[in-house]
Design a protein around this motif. Structure first.
Motif, PDB file in Angstrom:
ATOM      1  N   PHE A   1       0.814  -1.215   0.000  1.00 45.04           N
ATOM      2  CA  PHE A   1       0.000   0.000   0.000  1.00 45.04           C
ATOM      3  C   PHE A   1       0.854   1.275   0.000  1.00 45.04           C
ATOM      4  CE2 PHE A   1      -3.127  -3.036   1.722  1.00 45.04           C
ATOM      5  CZ  PHE A   1      -4.169  -2.782   0.835  1.00 45.04           C
ATOM      6  N   ALA A   2       2.167   1.118   0.227  1.00 44.24           N
ATOM      7  CA  ALA A   2       3.051   2.281   0.155  1.00 44.24           C
ATOM      8  C   ALA A   2       3.086   2.869  -1.257  1.00 44.24           C
ATOM      9  CB  ALA A   2       4.460   1.902   0.599  1.00 44.24           C
ATOM     10  N   ALA A   3       2.655   2.066  -2.254  1.00 41.91           N
ATOM     11  CA  ALA A   3       2.620   2.581  -3.624  1.00 41.91           C
ATOM     12  C   ALA A   3       1.661   3.757  -3.751  1.00 41.91           C
ATOM     13  CB  ALA A   3       2.229   1.464  -4.584  1.00 41.91           C
ATOM     14  N   LEU A   4       0.618   3.802  -2.914  1.00 39.82           N
ATOM     15  CA  LEU A   4      -0.316   4.920  -2.969  1.00 39.82           C
ATOM     16  C   LEU A   4       0.383   6.238  -2.673  1.00 39.82           C
ATOM     17  CD1 LEU A   4      -3.385   3.322  -1.124  1.00 39.82           C
ATOM     18  CD2 LEU A   4      -3.050   3.638  -3.599  1.00 39.82           C
ATOM     19  N   TYR A   5       1.344   6.222  -1.761  1.00 38.01           N
ATOM     20  CA  TYR A   5       2.090   7.446  -1.418  1.00 38.01           C
ATOM     21  C   TYR A   5       2.864   7.948  -2.637  1.00 38.01           C
ATOM     22  CZ  TYR A   5       5.863  10.258   0.604  1.00 38.01           C
ATOM     23  OH  TYR A   5       6.782  11.253   0.867  1.00 38.01           O
ATOM     24  N   PHE A   6       3.597   7.055  -3.274  1.00 41.88           N
ATOM     25  CA  PHE A   6       4.460   7.467  -4.384  1.00 41.88           C
ATOM     26  C   PHE A   6       3.648   7.801  -5.631  1.00 41.88           C
ATOM     27  CE2 PHE A   6       7.196   4.952  -1.632  1.00 41.88           C
ATOM     28  CZ  PHE A   6       8.324   5.750  -1.547  1.00 41.88           C
ATOM     29  N   VAL A   7       2.592   7.036  -5.921  1.00 41.96           N
ATOM     30  CA  VAL A   7       1.787   7.308  -7.115  1.00 41.96           C
ATOM     31  C   VAL A   7       1.059   8.647  -6.971  1.00 41.96           C
ATOM     32  CG1 VAL A   7      -0.194   6.537  -8.464  1.00 41.96           C
ATOM     33  CG2 VAL A   7       1.528   4.890  -7.730  1.00 41.96           C
ATOM     34  N   SER A   8       0.471   8.900  -5.782  1.00 43.13           N
ATOM     35  CA  SER A   8      -0.213  10.179  -5.573  1.00 43.13           C
ATOM     36  C   SER A   8       0.761  11.345  -5.650  1.00 43.13           C
ATOM     37  CB  SER A   8      -0.923  10.168  -4.227  1.00 43.13           C
ATOM     38  OG  SER A   8       0.011  10.042  -3.160  1.00 43.13           O
ATOM     39  N   LEU A   9       1.967  11.176  -5.095  1.00 44.90           N
ATOM     40  CA  LEU A   9       2.978  12.231  -5.179  1.00 44.90           C
ATOM     41  C   LEU A   9       3.385  12.499  -6.617  1.00 44.90           C
ATOM     42  CD1 LEU A   9       5.058  14.176  -3.993  1.00 44.90           C
ATOM     43  CD2 LEU A   9       6.562  12.215  -3.597  1.00 44.90           C
ATOM     44  N   PHE A  10       3.566  11.447  -7.404  1.00 42.07           N
ATOM     45  CA  PHE A  10       3.982  11.619  -8.795  1.00 42.07           C
ATOM     46  C   PHE A  10       2.873  12.272  -9.617  1.00 42.07           C
ATOM     47  CE2 PHE A  10       4.477  10.035 -13.158  1.00 42.07           C
ATOM     48  CZ  PHE A  10       5.751  10.491 -13.425  1.00 42.07           C
ATOM     49  N   VAL A  11       1.612  11.862  -9.398  1.00 40.09           N
ATOM     50  CA  VAL A  11       0.496  12.424 -10.170  1.00 40.09           C
ATOM     51  C   VAL A  11       0.289  13.896  -9.834  1.00 40.09           C
ATOM     52  CG1 VAL A  11      -1.994  12.315 -10.515  1.00 40.09           C
ATOM     53  CG2 VAL A  11      -0.649  10.221 -10.501  1.00 40.09           C
ATOM     54  N   ILE A  12       0.274  14.218  -8.532  1.00 42.56           N
ATOM     55  CA  ILE A  12       0.045  15.606  -8.118  1.00 42.56           C
ATOM     56  C   ILE A  12       1.219  16.496  -8.522  1.00 42.56           C
ATOM     57  CG2 ILE A  12      -0.248  17.130  -6.128  1.00 42.56           C
ATOM     58  CD1 ILE A  12      -1.739  14.873  -4.759  1.00 42.56           C
ATOM     59  N   GLY A  13       2.442  16.036  -8.269  1.00 43.49           N
ATOM     60  CA  GLY A  13       3.610  16.880  -8.528  1.00 43.49           C
ATOM     61  C   GLY A  13       3.965  17.003  -9.990  1.00 43.49           C
ATOM     62  N   ASN A  14       3.895  15.877 -10.732  1.00 41.55           N
ATOM     63  CA  ASN A  14       4.355  15.875 -12.118  1.00 41.55           C
ATOM     64  C   ASN A  14       3.232  16.197 -13.089  1.00 41.55           C
ATOM     65  OD1 ASN A  14       5.117  14.615 -14.816  1.00 41.55           O
ATOM     66  ND2 ASN A  14       7.024  14.378 -13.709  1.00 41.55           N
ATOM     67  N   TYR A  15       2.130  15.502 -13.000  1.00 45.01           N
ATOM     68  CA  TYR A  15       1.056  15.649 -13.980  1.00 45.01           C
ATOM     69  C   TYR A  15       0.190  16.880 -13.751  1.00 45.01           C
ATOM     70  CZ  TYR A  15       2.020  10.988 -15.780  1.00 45.01           C
ATOM     71  OH  TYR A  15       2.612   9.905 -16.354  1.00 45.01           O
ATOM     72  N   ILE A  16       0.141  17.399 -12.538  1.00 43.94           N
ATOM     73  CA  ILE A  16      -0.745  18.530 -12.255  1.00 43.94           C
ATOM     74  C   ILE A  16       0.059  19.819 -12.087  1.00 43.94           C
ATOM     75  CG2 ILE A  16      -2.425  19.484 -10.636  1.00 43.94           C
ATOM     76  CD1 ILE A  16      -3.353  16.665 -10.057  1.00 43.94           C
ATOM     77  N   ILE A  17       0.925  19.864 -11.077  1.00 40.99           N
ATOM     78  CA  ILE A  17       1.598  21.129 -10.756  1.00 40.99           C
ATOM     79  C   ILE A  17       2.606  21.501 -11.834  1.00 40.99           C
ATOM     80  CG2 ILE A  17       3.082  22.290  -9.088  1.00 40.99           C
ATOM     81  CD1 ILE A  17       1.746  20.768  -6.899  1.00 40.99           C
ATOM     82  N   LEU A  18       3.451  20.567 -12.244  1.00 36.59           N
ATOM     83  CA  LEU A  18       4.461  20.902 -13.251  1.00 36.59           C
ATOM     84  C   LEU A  18       3.827  21.245 -14.592  1.00 36.59           C
ATOM     85  CD1 LEU A  18       7.355  18.381 -12.506  1.00 36.59           C
ATOM     86  CD2 LEU A  18       7.099  20.752 -11.790  1.00 36.59           C
ATOM     87  N   ASN A  19       2.704  20.611 -14.922  1.00 37.79           N
ATOM     88  CA  ASN A  19       2.014  20.974 -16.164  1.00 37.79           C
ATOM     89  C   ASN A  19       1.341  22.333 -16.056  1.00 37.79           C
ATOM     90  OD1 ASN A  19       2.645  18.729 -17.775  1.00 37.79           O
ATOM     91  ND2 ASN A  19       1.048  17.504 -16.808  1.00 37.79           N
ATOM     92  N   LEU A  20       0.999  22.749 -14.837  1.00 33.87           N
ATOM     93  CA  LEU A  20       0.457  24.094 -14.668  1.00 33.87           C
ATOM     94  C   LEU A  20       1.508  25.153 -15.003  1.00 33.87           C
ATOM     95  CD1 LEU A  20      -1.748  23.825 -11.449  1.00 33.87           C
ATOM     96  CD2 LEU A  20      -2.501  24.185 -13.794  1.00 33.87           C
ATOM     97  N   PHE A  21       2.783  24.860 -14.739  1.00 37.02           N
ATOM     98  CA  PHE A  21       3.849  25.775 -15.151  1.00 37.02           C
ATOM     99  C   PHE A  21       3.803  25.994 -16.653  1.00 37.02           C
ATOM    100  CE2 PHE A  21       5.712  24.626 -11.047  1.00 37.02           C
ATOM    101  CZ  PHE A  21       6.259  25.830 -10.650  1.00 37.02           C
ATOM    102  N   ILE A  22       3.637  24.904 -17.402  1.00 39.77           N
ATOM    103  CA  ILE A  22       3.578  25.016 -18.861  1.00 39.77           C
ATOM    104  C   ILE A  22       2.339  25.792 -19.292  1.00 39.77           C
ATOM    105  CG2 ILE A  22       3.499  23.685 -20.993  1.00 39.77           C
ATOM    106  CD1 ILE A  22       4.938  21.437 -19.569  1.00 39.77           C
ATOM    107  N   ALA A  23       1.206  25.558 -18.604  1.00 39.81           N
ATOM    108  CA  ALA A  23      -0.025  26.272 -18.956  1.00 39.81           C
ATOM    109  C   ALA A  23       0.126  27.775 -18.739  1.00 39.81           C
ATOM    110  CB  ALA A  23      -1.190  25.723 -18.130  1.00 39.81           C
ATOM    111  N   ILE A  24       0.742  28.157 -17.621  1.00 43.45           N
ATOM    112  CA  ILE A  24       0.949  29.589 -17.350  1.00 43.45           C
ATOM    113  C   ILE A  24       1.883  30.200 -18.383  1.00 43.45           C
ATOM    114  CG2 ILE A  24       1.938  31.218 -15.693  1.00 43.45           C
ATOM    115  CD1 ILE A  24       0.916  29.426 -13.474  1.00 43.45           C
TER     116      ILE A  24
END
Length: 453
Positions: free
Chosen positions: A284-307
């Protein structure tokens, strides 16, 4: 500029008043001729009148010296020479290496002194050409001035051995981007996006800090002994540590935890960190890493590109608006001399001006409404012409698929393919020439290289 705009406004009011007065007078050729002559004389006098001098901007140099200095600074040869010096200075720093010969070091030191002299002359000419207030309004001038002063001080103290300001001059290479509008527009978009990116960066730091603290609670001290002992790059060797074979990505303290979280967000071997965490605790530790990767990489870092893209689009719209204003300004003065006509005619003149600037001629030779260009445009937009081009593209694809690099060049198939390649090259060249003649080459929006389709 403001004085000039005020003059134009007063001239417009004068024209409207003259028209109203002329409408109340009995029609006659002599009256119309006198009114037209009166208006043109006042317009010429008002437009050519020099603005009043501001006592705060009185120059210490004579006007002739300032005019000559400004003509030198704004000349194409001077600007190109400065940009060439910036590029050569960057190349000089790039070719230096450790343990180079003394002769090369002496030559580099001499070249550095020459570049400092060139930049010093540039700053002196700009200070003579422009008032201090105008000079300081451009951030690049302030940056160049600080570099020159620092370089001269460093040159005097270190006898040419200093490298601090010499390295800082590398940032001047961004000034050459002004010669390339697309690159300069992109840099302006980045500068406009700094405020939005700053807020998003704060959000990213909060996410990193939160997940780092959560990782310390979940995985602290549980990574001991999980590193591969045969791979010394996976762990830090601490013989006296109570936690041997500790992987480099761990959560034993805040610093290591922040680095491990940033590694997962960047996507650099993040799955290895997830598998180590799963081995240390539970699947279940995979939930920690997958959520971190999705939020940090797919959402926040892509918001940099959108701005950034939003800032780029805003810069493009402002640039189009500036181009339209410049185009309208070219016809604004000439429309003032027209005492007859309507606003509709003025809009048509402005549109015609824009057309002349952007898409009036193809290759500076063929006008837009020339019969040859009209025929070419009808030809390349014909459905059968496009069908023939598509057939040629399909045939080119088939010929590329039939090529056999192992086959002997004197056999029948390579000869046929070479003949087909010559014919297709002629067809594609003819297509390109016809479209260039119909749309123009590159200097306007709907040209051959700038068209969307």
């Amino acid at each position: 500029q403001k004085e000039h705009e005020n003059n134009l406004e007063s001239v417009k009011k004068m024209i409207h008043a003259a028209r109203r007065k002329r409408s109340s007078v009995a029609p006659g050729g002599l009256n119309r001729l006198r009114a037209s002559h009166f208006i043109k004389e006042n317009v010429r006098h008002s437009v050519s009148r020099e603005p009043e001098r501001d006592p705060d901007h009185e120059q210490t140099y004579s006007p002739s010296i300032r005019v000559h200095a400004r003509s030198i600074v704004e000349s194409r040869v001077f600007v190109t020479g400065i940009h060439l010096a910036i590029i050569l200075n960057s190349l000089l720093l790039a070719v230096q290496y450790y343990d180079q010969p003394d002769t090369f070091t002496d030559a580099a030191r001499l070249a550095n002194t020459v570049f400092i002299g060139i930049y010093t002359v540039e700053i002196i000419l700009k200070l003579v050409a422009y008032p201090v207030k105008v000079f300081a309004e451009d951030w690049s001038n302030c940056f160049d001035f600080c570099l020159v002063v620092g370089s001269l001080i460093e040159l005097a103290i270190t006898d040419g051995d200093g490298t601090s300001f010499n390295s800082m001059r590398l940032f001047r290479i961004f000034e050459t981007a002004k010669r390339y509008p697309s690159l300069w527009l992109f840099l302006l978009a980045i500068a406009r996006s700094v405020r939005g990116v700053a807020v998003l960066t704060l959000l990213l730091l909060i996410v990193i800090f939160t997940y780092a603290l959560l990782g310390m609670q979940l995985f602290s001290v549980r990574y001991c002994g999980l590193a591969d002992p045969t791979d010394a790059l996976q762990y830090a060797d601490h013989p006296n540590s109570s936690c041997p074979l500790l992987p480099r990505q761990n959560f034993n303290n805040l610093v290591k935890s922040l680095i491990s979280v940033f590694q997962v967000i960047s996507g650099e071997d993040w799955n290895l960190s997830m598998y180590i965490g799963m081995s240390a605790t539970h699947d279940f530790a995979a939930l920690y890493f997958v959520s971190l990767f999705v939020i940090g990489n797919y959402i926040i870092l892509n918001l940099f590109i959108a701005i950034l893209l939003n800032g780029l689009e805003t810069s493009r719209e402002e640039r189009k608006l500036d181009d339209n204003n410049q185009c309208i300004g070219l016809t604004g003065t000439s429309s003032l001399f027209s005492t007859e006509g309507s606003s509709h005619d003025s809009e048509e003149d402005q549109h015609a001006c824009c057309v002349r600037i952007r898409a009036d001629t193809a290759l500076f030779l063929i006008p837009k409404d020339h019969p040859v260009r009209v025929r070419l445009r009808d030809l390349v937009e014909n459905m059968y012409f496009e069908l023939c081009v598509m057939v040629a593209i399909f045939a080119s694809t088939i010929s590329l698929a039939l090529e056999d690099p192992i086959a002997a060049p004197d056999t029948h198939l390579p000869k046929v393919l070479r003949l087909i390649d010559v014919v297709l090259s002629f067809i594609f060249t003819t297509e390109a020439l016809l479209k260039i003649g119909a749309y123009g080459f590159i200097l306007h929006k709907d040209s051959y290289l700038m068209r969307d389709g």
